[in-house]
Design a protein around this motif. Structure first.
Motif, mmCIF file in Angstrom:
data_model
loop_
_atom_site.group_PDB
_atom_site.id
_atom_site.type_symbol
_atom_site.label_atom_id
_atom_site.label_comp_id
_atom_site.label_asym_id
_atom_site.label_seq_id
_atom_site.Cartn_x
_atom_site.Cartn_y
_atom_site.Cartn_z
ATOM 1 N N UNK A 1 0.836 -1.199 0.000
ATOM 2 C CA UNK A 1 0.000 0.000 0.000
ATOM 3 C C UNK A 1 0.870 1.247 0.000
ATOM 4 N N UNK A 2 2.013 1.114 0.664
ATOM 5 C CA UNK A 2 2.824 2.327 0.878
ATOM 6 C C UNK A 2 4.089 2.368 0.030
ATOM 7 N N UNK B 1 3.404 4.912 -3.435
ATOM 8 C CA UNK B 1 2.272 4.479 -2.611
ATOM 9 C C UNK B 1 0.984 4.808 -3.362
ATOM 10 N N UNK B 2 -0.148 4.367 -2.824
ATOM 11 C CA UNK B 2 -1.406 4.520 -3.569
ATOM 12 C C UNK B 2 -1.748 5.986 -3.839
#
Lengths: 350, 396
Positions: free
Chosen positions: A152-153, A176-177
């Motif tokens: 996610x990061x 990251x997203x």
């Protein structure tokens, strides 16, 4: 081709029982989960055989593709794939980024060659089309290169890569997203950048041979019917058949305009570099820097016509400093070929 | 008297808090929290230094508070940053409050909020350590394309452009904050409906700026600058050239560039040695704005009831070239630096009204390029205007 093969609820269908064992063809349907992405890239079944080979699972609706003009990312090599669900079609549209049907997945794979010249897979990014938006997912490859794990990061990796015959060390940023959306931003919604007709209209070497991508997409049922022989196309940056202006503008459109448009993350700069923009101030001619800080390079104009070395646009392409370089993320090394193109273009302006 | 309503407490929800403690995994934890946080949560940073190598970003959130243990106690340190154009970035979000935290040594801007509605910075510091220098990031607190911006009790030091900068936004309050050691202390640019009051701006190149530039998404209108202590803004500029702020004269208290409807009143303007208040037209810096919709002529400017003090002498050496020329002209005419200086490039003389009890004045009348029309007579600007309304909204 895949439209002739019925998809069943069984996850694995074994065809050709009568044939020799070695030619057994295992068909695995693509599996895209409804919520957050799978933990592992392999769980989607975008690729057949050894995942490391990155061979598209074509019978299940995955095709490799390529672009005329690509975003530069520190000389990373990229592979692109698209998955379109059975029975869905992309509407042919030359005005905008293609509007993809729900369930479509755009897959972008990043790799380098390491100092021993072996392929080093770094990350694979997905954009999954949902009902109302696009969902980004990022997969980082493990050290043994057997699979890639959801992150996610993201994070920064110090990597050494063989770039044009030289070993170079760089801080590679797996985004990251939020950073996905920083570039894939249209009025606050996440959208794809690359797949527009102009950029897809080119030949690609498929397993069965070389073919125009748009024709292939149509014959595979990916793209609605249209006369692709008259489709527009962006010139490659080194394709001298095309004008310097069109090559430079296509390069700026792909490398800058996802943020530098009135709908993008750099809307506040007033610098808008879309391919069709004709407003000279918005294109940077005699335009002062806005919120540029040290990115101005002590220069007065984004584009000083006829003087590339006096132009902030070129300065920021050349710089490798965090606070000066452009694009803001995804680039540390200067793109020598792009710089040469833009230098020539600015020098040719009056 | 005790426990009269103990039963009711049984249904109280647990406080919605995500705690982040300093340590080697703090940056990852913080970024994860910024991505995954739900509405009505507070992300709490503990005391200490938090080291980041990448921008810390939040996107598309609603009703989130990010809180530290105090401006001097919780430090987000970006000195080791290898990617990202800013320290902290908050984009496309509604109702976000950032408080009791300092952002230190980001490579680019310190705390940027883009496309946000109801964005509040309370008791937040943005600091570049050491003597202010050109290599520092451009903006400290940096809301842009936002509405209902609330900045209160903040501190900005060392920005190579503006310490507190609000751009292309609507409904803005900047109050009770301190800006020192920046090129511009506080700047409101291409924004509408801003109130800037009870701040202290000192030791910047220019204290408080209200600017309007061509070619941006909107134009500025209606800013009130009042009850501020704007003093000793005589720092030699360290802005990278090319940026508009590099044109600000060393020793400027308050500067208005081309904006419409700006009211400057009840401020203390002390020892800003070039001018307490400076009003100029963008054309003086760039004769071709190339933006047909842009009007570079300032108008609706009302300067009144300020307390002006100016005894010290102006820095003649370390000025932008244009300002050196202006100083030469003033010297040739034997004029001392005034409290209020205008370039006189106006569409109408009473585009600027001045009502001060005691202030000195110079109009360069720069439309006459021989500079023979320079005057200390402010009769043409002796008028009043209807005060601008207060900016009202409920901050988050």
């Amino acid at each position: 081709m895949r439209r002739t093969i019925p998809i069943t609820f069984v996850t694995i269908i074994i065809l050709s029982f009568t044939q020799c064992q070695k030619e057994e063809k295992v068909i695995v349907p693509v599996n895209v989960p409804a919520g957050k992405g799978h933990d592992l890239l392999s769980e989607y079944h975008f690729f057949e055989g050894d995942i490391k080979s990155l061979t598209a699972n074509e019978v299940s609706g995955v095709l490799p593709y390529d672009l005329n003009v690509a975003l530069f990312s520190d000389y990373a090599s990229k592979l692109r794939f698209i998955y379109v669900p059975e029975g869905s079609t992309i509407r042919y549209d030359t005005a905008e980024i293609l509007d993809m049907p729900v369930g479509t997945v755009l897959i972008k794979h990043f790799y380098f060659f390491n100092s021993e010249n072996n392929q080093n897979n770094i990350e694979t990014r997905l954009l999954i089309k949902r009902e109302n938006d696009w969902q980004p997912e990022i997969y980082e490859w493990n050290e043994t290169q057997t699979d890639a794990k959801r992150t996610v990061i993201g994070g920064t990796q110090k990597i050494t890569a063989n770039i044009k015959g030289q070993n170079r060390t760089l801080n590679y940023l797996v985004p990251n997203q939020n950073q996905c959306k920083n570039c894939h931003n249209f009025d606050g919604k996440l959208i794809p950048i690359g797949p527009r007709i102009h950029n897809l209209n080119k030949d690609y070497t498929y397993t069965e041979g070389r073919r125009n991508q748009l024709e292939k997409w149509q014959s595979s049922g990916f793209l609605s019917t249209a006369n692709v022989s008259t489709a527009p196309s962006w010139p490659k940056i080194d394709d001298m058949v095309n004008s310097l202006n069109s090559r430079a503008r296509a390069y700026l459109a792909v490398n800058c305009a996802s943020c530098h448009s009135r709908h993008g993350s750099a809307a506040n700069s007033g610098l808008y570099l879309e391919y069709n923009n004709r407003d000279s101030l918005q294109l940077g001619f005699w335009k002062g820097p806005v919120a540029a800080g040290n990115g101005s390079g002590n220069l007065n104009y984004v584009i000083h016509p006829g003087k590339a070395e006096q132009s902030i646009l070129l300065f920021r392409m050349i710089s490798d400093k965090v606070e000066e370089r452009m694009p803001e993320i995804g680039r540390e090394l200067p793109h020598e070929e792009g710089i040469a193109l833009i230098r020539e273009w600015i020098d040719s302006q009056k | 008297m005790l426990n009269l309503s103990c039963n009711k407490d049984d249904t109280t929800e647990a406080p919605k808090i995500i705690n982040i403690a300093a340590g080697s995994t703090a940056a990852s934890q913080a970024q994860t929290a910024f991505i995954e946080v739900d509405s009505n949560f507070t992300i709490v940073f503990g005391e200490g230094k938090f080291l980041f190598t990448n921008t810390l970003s939040m996107d598309g959130k609603n009703k989130v508070i990010i809180k530290g243990a105090g401006r001097d106690k919780t430090i987000l340190d970006f000195s080791g940053q290898t990617s990202g154009g800013e320290g902290v970035l908050i984009s496309k979000s509604n109702s976000i409050r950032f408080e009791d935290i300092t952002i230190l040594d980001s490579k680019g801007d310190a705390l940027k909020a883009r496309d946000c509605n109801k964005i509040s910075f309370v008791n937040v510091g943005t600091v570049w350590s050491g003597t202010p220098k050109q290599a520092n990031g451009a903006y400290g607190l940096y809301p842009v394309l936002c509405s209902e911006v609330y900045i209160d009790k903040c501190y900005a030091y060392g920005a190579s452009d503006a310490g507190i900068y609000v751009g292309q936004s609507d409904k803005i309050i900047v109050k009770s904050s301190i800006a020192e050691g920046n090129v511009a202390g506080i700047e409101i640019e291409n924004s509408t409906n801003a109130d800037v009051f009870d701040n202290e701006a000192f030791d910047n190149t220019g204290g408080i700026l209200v600017f309007d530039l061509p070619g941006l998404t909107k134009y500025g209108n209606s800013t009130r600058v009042y009850n501020n202590n704007i003093h000793d803004n005589n720092r030699i500029s360290f802005a990278p050239k090319g940026n508009i702020v590099a044109n600000v004269p060393v020793g400027t208290g308050c500067m208005i560039l081309s904006t419409k409807n700006v009211e400057i009143f009840n401020n203390k303007l002390v020892e800003n040695t070039f001018a307490g208040v400076l009003v100029v037209n963008y054309l003086i810096f760039n004769s071709k704005p190339n933006d047909a919709k842009y009007d570079p002529f300032p108008s609706g400017i009302y300067i009144h009831d300020n307390a002006n003090t100016l005894i010290g002498s102006v820095n003649r050496v370390d000025q932008p070239d244009l300002i050196k020329d202006v100083l030469t002209i003033l010297f040739l005419y034997g004029l001392k630096q005034p409290h209020i200086l205008i370039d006189g490039l106006l569409s109408s003389p009473n585009s600027i009204c001045i009502k001060e009890t005691s202030s000195t004045f110079i109009n360069l009348n720069a439309g006459d390029t021989s500079f023979k029309s320079i005057t200390t007579n402010s009769t043409a600007q002796t008028c009043t205007k209807t005060p601008l309304p207060e900016v009202k909204f409920i901050p988050f």
